[in-house]
Design a protein around this motif. Structure first.
Motif, PDB file in Angstrom:
ATOM      1  N   VAL A  83     -60.183  48.770  61.393  1.00  0.00           N
ATOM      2  CA  VAL A  83     -58.727  48.582  61.478  1.00  0.00           C
ATOM      3  C   VAL A  83     -58.304  48.477  62.935  1.00  0.00           C
ATOM      4  N   SER A  84     -58.741  49.442  63.738  1.00  0.00           N
ATOM      5  CA  SER A  84     -58.350  49.453  65.146  1.00  0.00           C
ATOM      6  C   SER A  84     -58.990  48.308  65.914  1.00  0.00           C
ATOM      7  N   GLY A  85     -60.268  48.065  65.654  1.00  0.00           N
ATOM      8  CA  GLY A  85     -60.981  47.005  66.367  1.00  0.00           C
ATOM      9  C   GLY A  85     -60.437  45.625  66.061  1.00  0.00           C
ATOM     10  N   THR A  86     -59.970  45.428  64.821  1.00  0.00           N
ATOM     11  CA  THR A  86     -59.388  44.138  64.456  1.00  0.00           C
ATOM     12  C   THR A  86     -58.107  43.877  65.237  1.00  0.00           C
ATOM     13  N   MET A  87     -57.298  44.929  65.422  1.00  0.00           N
ATOM     14  CA  MET A  87     -56.029  44.768  66.143  1.00  0.00           C
ATOM     15  C   MET A  87     -56.235  44.632  67.644  1.00  0.00           C
ATOM     16  N   ILE A  88     -57.120  45.458  68.213  1.00  0.00           N
ATOM     17  CA  ILE A  88     -57.312  45.436  69.660  1.00  0.00           C
ATOM     18  C   ILE A  88     -58.122  44.202  70.024  1.00  0.00           C
ATOM     19  N   GLY A  89     -57.444  43.123  70.253  1.00  0.00           N
ATOM     20  CA  GLY A  89     -58.130  41.864  70.541  1.00  0.00           C
ATOM     21  C   GLY A  89     -57.229  40.877  71.231  1.00  0.00           C
ATOM     22  N   GLY A  90     -57.246  39.642  70.703  1.00  0.00           N
ATOM     23  CA  GLY A  90     -56.506  38.569  71.355  1.00  0.00           C
ATOM     24  C   GLY A  90     -55.030  38.855  71.504  1.00  0.00           C
ATOM     25  N   GLY A  91     -54.423  39.469  70.472  1.00  0.00           N
ATOM     26  CA  GLY A  91     -53.009  39.786  70.564  1.00  0.00           C
ATOM     27  C   GLY A  91     -52.714  40.738  71.690  1.00  0.00           C
ATOM     28  N   MET A  92     -53.565  41.755  71.834  1.00  0.00           N
ATOM     29  CA  MET A  92     -53.387  42.729  72.914  1.00  0.00           C
ATOM     30  C   MET A  92     -53.501  42.058  74.273  1.00  0.00           C
ATOM     31  N   LEU A  93     -54.458  41.166  74.390  1.00  0.00           N
ATOM     32  CA  LEU A  93     -54.691  40.513  75.677  1.00  0.00           C
ATOM     33  C   LEU A  93     -53.574  39.534  76.027  1.00  0.00           C
ATOM     34  N   ALA A  94     -52.955  38.965  75.008  1.00  0.00           N
ATOM     35  CA  ALA A  94     -51.868  38.018  75.263  1.00  0.00           C
ATOM     36  C   ALA A  94     -50.538  38.717  75.515  1.00  0.00           C
ATOM     37  N   MET A  95     -50.409  39.971  75.075  1.00  0.00           N
ATOM     38  CA  MET A  95     -49.123  40.659  75.175  1.00  0.00           C
ATOM     39  C   MET A  95     -48.551  40.749  76.589  1.00  0.00           C
ATOM     40  N   PRO A  96     -49.357  41.053  77.613  1.00  0.00           N
ATOM     41  CA  PRO A  96     -48.763  41.097  78.959  1.00  0.00           C
ATOM     42  C   PRO A  96     -48.133  39.772  79.372  1.00  0.00           C
ATOM     43  N   LEU A  97     -48.763  38.669  78.959  1.00  0.00           N
ATOM     44  CA  LEU A  97     -48.201  37.356  79.282  1.00  0.00           C
ATOM     45  C   LEU A  97     -46.928  37.105  78.484  1.00  0.00           C
ATOM     46  N   THR A  98     -46.951  37.492  77.209  1.00  0.00           N
ATOM     47  CA  THR A  98     -45.785  37.294  76.347  1.00  0.00           C
ATOM     48  C   THR A  98     -44.592  38.125  76.813  1.00  0.00           C
ATOM     49  N   SER A  99     -44.876  39.342  77.288  1.00  0.00           N
ATOM     50  CA  SER A  99     -43.801  40.258  77.670  1.00  0.00           C
ATOM     51  C   SER A  99     -43.458  40.185  79.156  1.00  0.00           C
ATOM     52  N   ALA A 100     -43.925  39.128  79.827  1.00  0.00           N
ATOM     53  CA  ALA A 100     -43.752  39.023  81.276  1.00  0.00           C
ATOM     54  C   ALA A 100     -42.306  39.202  81.721  1.00  0.00           C
ATOM     55  N   GLY A 101     -41.385  38.581  80.992  1.00  0.00           N
ATOM     56  CA  GLY A 101     -39.985  38.658  81.409  1.00  0.00           C
ATOM     57  C   GLY A 101     -39.217  39.820  80.824  1.00  0.00           C
ATOM     58  N   MET A 102     -39.890  40.686  80.046  1.00  0.00           N
ATOM     59  CA  MET A 102     -39.195  41.770  79.355  1.00  0.00           C
ATOM     60  C   MET A 102     -39.140  43.064  80.160  1.00  0.00           C
ATOM     61  N   GLY A 103     -40.190  43.325  80.947  1.00  0.00           N
ATOM     62  CA  GLY A 103     -40.289  44.614  81.605  1.00  0.00           C
ATOM     63  C   GLY A 103     -40.947  45.636  80.686  1.00  0.00           C
ATOM     64  N   PHE A 104     -41.464  46.718  81.262  1.00  0.00           N
ATOM     65  CA  PHE A 104     -42.225  47.696  80.483  1.00  0.00           C
ATOM     66  C   PHE A 104     -41.351  48.453  79.489  1.00  0.00           C
ATOM     67  N   GLY A 105     -40.128  48.805  79.860  1.00  0.00           N
ATOM     68  CA  GLY A 105     -39.267  49.597  78.982  1.00  0.00           C
ATOM     69  C   GLY A 105     -39.009  48.926  77.651  1.00  0.00           C
ATOM     70  N   PHE A 106     -38.590  47.668  77.684  1.00  0.00           N
ATOM     71  CA  PHE A 106     -38.333  46.932  76.450  1.00  0.00           C
ATOM     72  C   PHE A 106     -39.629  46.669  75.691  1.00  0.00           C
ATOM     73  N   THR A 107     -40.721  46.452  76.414  1.00  0.00           N
ATOM     74  CA  THR A 107     -42.016  46.243  75.783  1.00  0.00           C
ATOM     75  C   THR A 107     -42.437  47.483  75.001  1.00  0.00           C
TER      76      THR A 107
END
Length: 404
Positions: A11-35
């Motif tokens: 369960v955990s290994g399936t989630m911790i992958g491409g989505g996790m790695l893309a999240m910093p790029l996706t949330s670039a304009g959001m800032g850590f608080g909103f993320t």
């Protein structure tokens, strides 16, 4: 207990992958608080939805796929719709992981500019790890456990190396547009995308509802903790302007690794991040591919009344995403965004609808997720909103983010 542990790590290994790695790029304009707030909200929503599947499986055979569950309560139309959405979702997700895996390998070997060699790395990635899934669930579980603990060690090392480089001012950055909180939701959804593997896990656990519930809750909490620490580190090390520069020049996993190298000046940190990224992609690949292979098997057995050997199932599982990765090698984040749109329907709207029907047919189930009918309605509405977000972005009503 051994299989429960394996299922939790899947369960955990399936989630911790491409989505996790893309999240910093996706949330670039959001800032850590909103993320941080978005992570908590989506984790709560998707864990609730996953537990609905646990509730539903009390009324079905332990080897039933999602298509079979849908047919049980909504007939042939339910099977067709749920199977189509599931296939699109898993194929899109697997395409993203194959593309991302090839990108990381070619980047590590410094052959990213060589088109032929880059395509060869994609083929090798698919053949090697696709073979493990094709062999069976036990082999997938074994390799996933090994890689998960190595990945965990690499992740701890990444945090140890990155935390001293965190700039507190970076964490205080405000969103350049508050609507990004909404626009980023589909990609963040994908980062919690283990639901396609639930039928495989339930079958692997022999229909043990308590074990399945434990695996989902524990595995998702492990993932949520890792995501928060990962976002804390990347947002703390890279300023918002640095993130936005990445999006302009190289919005890929390799670009994120190179940006880490430039920000810290440490080739060691960059290499550890690269290793962690590769392991994260592989564990996600294993879980998603296992879910897709079993979904195809369920479709062939229960609809077409035929069975295929593991090799044939493997070809049906891996050939389409391999072709996508070969002919569209830059499609990593785009595939994640498309998968997120399908996932919102499959993992949120569908279980809410099936649970509603199941509760009518079986009012005295031993295990029932809290919240009653009102919670089911709210979850379904939120799922419908998530599905519509990419359309609103394309229409210009919401700001663009990477992956949408």
């Amino acid at each position: 207990m051994n299989r429960t542990l394996g299922s939790t790590l899947l369960v955990s290994g399936t989630m911790i992958g491409g989505g996790m790695l893309a999240m910093p790029l996706t949330s670039a304009g959001m800032g850590f608080g909103f993320t941080f707030l978005l992570l908590i909200a989506i984790w709560a929503l998707l864990t609730f939805a996953a537990l609905l599947f646990v509730e539903i499986y009390q009324t079905a055979d332990h080897d039933a796929g999602i298509g079979t569950l849908s047919a049980q309560y909504f007939g042939k139309a339910g099977r067709v719709i749920s199977t189509a959405v599931l296939m699109i979702f898993l194929y899109a997700l697997l395409s993203a992981y194959v593309t991302g895996g090839g990108s990381l390998i070619s980047g590590a070997l410094d052959i990213a500019d060589n088109d032929t060699m880059s395509k060869l790395t994609i083929v090798l990635f698919t053949l090697i790890f696709g073979a493990v899934v094709t062999i069976g669930t036990r082999s997938t579980d074994g390799l996933n456990r090994l890689l998960f603990f190595i990945m965990l060690a690499a992740f701890v090392l990444v945090l140890i190396l990155l935390v001293p480089n965190i700039q507190f001012d970076n964490l205080l950055a405000m969103p350049i547009d508050t609507a990004l909180f909404i626009s980023a939701s589909p990609v963040f959804f994908t980062a919690f995308g283990f639901h396609g593997s639930i039928p495989s896990l339930n079958n692997y656990l022999g229909g043990n509802i308590k074990a399945l519930r434990f695996s989902i809750i524990t595995g998702s909490l492990i993932t949520l903790s890792a995501y928060i620490l990962w976002q804390l580190s990347t947002h703390g090390v890279l300023s918002q302007s640095s993130f936005l520069d990445i999006l302009k020049t190289d919005p890929t996993l390799n670009g994120l690794v190179n940006a880490t190298l430039q920000a810290t000046g440490s080739s060691t940190i960059a290499w550890v991040v690269r290793i962690f990224s590769a392991l994260a992609l592989i564990t996600s690949f294993l879980g998603v591919a296992l879910g897709l292979l079993d979904a195809i098997d369920d479709l062939l057995k229960r609809v077409f009344k035929t069975s295929a050997n593991r090799l044939s199932l493997g070809l049906l599982t891996f050939l389409p995403p391999l072709l996508f990765a070969l002919f569209y090698p830059q499609g990593f984040v785009m595939a994640l965004g498309y998968a997120g749109q399908m996932f919102a329907f499959y993992a949120v709207i569908l279980p809410a609808a099936i649970a509603w029907k199941a509760r009518q047919a079986h009012p005295n189930l031993p295990y029932r997720v809290g919240g009653g009918t009102a919670a089911l309605i709210i979850v379904a509405i939120l799922g419908a909103i998530i599905v519509s977000i990419p359309l609103a972005i394309k229409a210009g009503y919401l700001p663009f983010v990477v992956g949408a």
